[in-house]
Scaffold this active site. Structure first.
Site, short mmCIF file in Angstrom:
data_model
loop_
_atom_site.label_atom_id
_atom_site.label_comp_id
_atom_site.label_asym_id
_atom_site.label_seq_id
_atom_site.Cartn_x
_atom_site.Cartn_y
_atom_site.Cartn_z
N ASP A 1 -12.87 -8.44 4.17
CA ASP A 1 -14.12 -8.42 3.39
C ASP A 1 -14.72 -9.82 3.33
OD1 ASP A 1 -13.75 -5.70 2.79
OD2 ASP A 1 -14.46 -5.97 0.72
N ASP B 1 -6.79 -6.66 4.07
CA ASP B 1 -7.88 -5.98 3.36
C ASP B 1 -8.81 -7.02 2.73
OD1 ASP B 1 -9.29 -3.85 2.07
OD2 ASP B 1 -8.20 -4.32 0.21
N TYR C 1 0.82 -1.21 0.00
CA TYR C 1 0.00 0.00 0.00
C TYR C 1 0.86 1.26 0.00
CZ TYR C 1 -4.75 -1.75 0.86
OH TYR C 1 -5.99 -2.31 0.74
N ASP D 1 -3.43 -18.02 0.67
CA ASP D 1 -4.42 -18.73 -0.18
C ASP D 1 -5.14 -19.79 0.64
OD1 ASP D 1 -1.98 -20.10 -0.05
OD2 ASP D 1 -2.05 -20.79 -2.14
N LYS E 1 2.63 -15.20 2.77
CA LYS E 1 2.85 -15.93 1.52
C LYS E 1 4.33 -16.24 1.44
CE LYS E 1 1.40 -17.62 -2.44
NZ LYS E 1 0.54 -18.82 -2.53
C1 IPM Z 1 -10.59 -0.76 3.71
C2 IPM Z 1 -10.74 -0.15 2.35
C3 IPM Z 1 -9.53 0.72 2.05
C4 IPM Z 1 -8.30 -0.17 2.08
C5 IPM Z 1 -9.61 1.53 0.74
C6 IPM Z 1 -10.82 2.43 0.72
C7 IPM Z 1 -8.37 2.32 0.49
O1 IPM Z 1 -10.91 -1.14 1.39
O2 IPM Z 1 -10.49 0.00 4.69
O3 IPM Z 1 -10.58 -1.98 3.81
O4 IPM Z 1 -7.96 -0.78 1.07
O5 IPM Z 1 -7.69 -0.26 3.13
MG MG Z 2 -11.13 -3.09 2.21
#
Ligand code: IPM
Ligand code: MG
Length: 350
Positions: free
Chosen positions: A246, A242, A136, A218, A186
């Site tokens: 999700d 990240d 990042y 993975d 990884k």
């Molecule tokens: C998160 C989001 C952010 C990230 C984006 C909006 C930059 O996806 O907080 O998970 O990738 O960290």
């Molecule tokens: Mg995110």
């Protein structure tokens, strides 16, 4: 308690209203709320997604409540002006290197998970994501190869201090939970991960009571849907965290349910739902404010030491869900404000 309120874009505005109502309902010391623009709205009003006024406010506040940033109309801007740079800039400027993303099954919602109910019901994990390093923040750009091809690149790196400080947070978190820490990397391919793994093992010596394991990312993605109940604390880098967070949210039931805390060395923190600005449903009053409300609860816990009030809010959200007050994200019809009303009513009745 000085709080910077950065609602941001899209549904950020709507869900923040509900989180602030919930905070008003619980018994708190005097709150000072200062609102400022961030993200697309800040770009439109001030020409920058993270204007200096907003950054200054964030730096001086005890805590930051952050809604979401994201604005498809501004996607074409160059990287420094893109709305994502606001949240990345805040994390970096405030040195909020530890991102806590708890994922826990809610009673009564097991059937709404993307997983089988009995698999989903066992989820009780904490993703601890490193937040100020990795690919990042490495050197990045676009260039031309010797043969004239366009090439994009992003350097992935972690130094040993960066790994050690997040690892300490991870082991301490595990000590307060089920004492299991799974470090996700990884290391079969990436040198960054080889060092990561080595440093995590060195730090582990200080925490003999915590059971440490390592998993390739993975495999971790696969195990997260096969048997998420096996995880307690999942320690990982910025990019893998990240993605896995999700994924964990849909294992619980909805991305509208997961809160996060971003912490540094002190008690200052930034609290935000893990979801984005959801421009497709913004302004319709149908976003689920739960993740934002739960982020406010995390703020009370981590920045202000108000554990009782945090637990009360978390219980109220869980009870509202158990009562079947479900938003559109969970197949229900409760609006943003109806969910907020229901949480406020639970707290008032408690
Ligand atoms: C998160 C989001 C952010 C990230 C984006 C909006 C930059 O996806 O907080 O998970 O990738 O960290
Ligand atoms: Mg995110």
């Amino acid at each position: 308690m000085h709080i910077a309120v950065l609602a941001g874009d899209g549904i950020g505005q709507e869900i923040m209203v509900e989180a602030l109502r919930v905070l008003e309902t619980v018994n708190l010391p005097a709150l000072r709320l200062d609102h400022a623009d961030v993200g697309g709205v800040a770009y439109r009003n001030h020409g920058s997604p993270l204007p200096p006024e907003t950054l200054d406010l964030a730096k001086t506040a005890d805590a930051i409540l952050f809604g979401a940033v994201g604005d498809p109309e501004l996607d074409g801007l160059r990287r420094e002006l893109r709305v994502e740079s606001a949240v990345l800039g805040l994390r970096k400027e405030l040195q909020l290197f530890a991102n806590l993303r708890p994922a826990k099954a809610f009673a009564g919602l097991e059937n709404l998970s993307a997983l089988k109910a009995e698999v989903a019901g066992a989820i009780d994990l904490l993703i601890l994501r490193e937040l100020t390093g990795d690919v990042y923040f490495g050197e990045k750009g676009q260039r031309e190869t010797e043969t004239g091809l366009r090439q994009g690149y992003d350097i992935m790196s972690y130094d040993e201090q960066e790994v050690a400080r997040i690892a300490h947070v991870g082991f301490k978190a595990a000590q307060g939970r089920r004492k299991k820490l799974c470090s996700v990397d990884k290391a079969n391919v990436l040198q960054t991960s080889v060092l990561w793994r080595k440093v995590v093992e060195e730090v582990a010596i200080d925490y003999p009571d915590v059971e440490l394991s390592h998993m390739y990312v993975d495999n971790a993605a696969m195990q997260m849907v096969r048997n998420p109940g096996q995880f307690d604390v999942v320690l990982t880098g910025n990019l893998f965290g990240d993605i896995l967070s999700d994924q964990a949210s849909m294992c619980v039931g909805s991305i509208g349910l997961l809160a996060s805390a971003s912490l540094g060395e002190g008690t200052q923190g930034l609290y935000e739902p893990i979801h984005g600005s959801a421009p497709d449903i913004a302004g319709q009053g149908i976003a689920n404010p739960s993740a934002m409300i739960l982020s406010a609860a995390m703020m009370l816990r981590h920045s202000f030491g108000l554990e009782d009030q945090a637990v009360k809010i978390e219980a109220a959200v869980a009870n509202v869900l158990a009562d079947g007050v479900l938003g559109y994200d969970l197949g229900g019809t409760a609006s943003t404000s109806q969910i907020g009303d229901a949480v406020v009513a639970k707290l008032s009745a408690a």
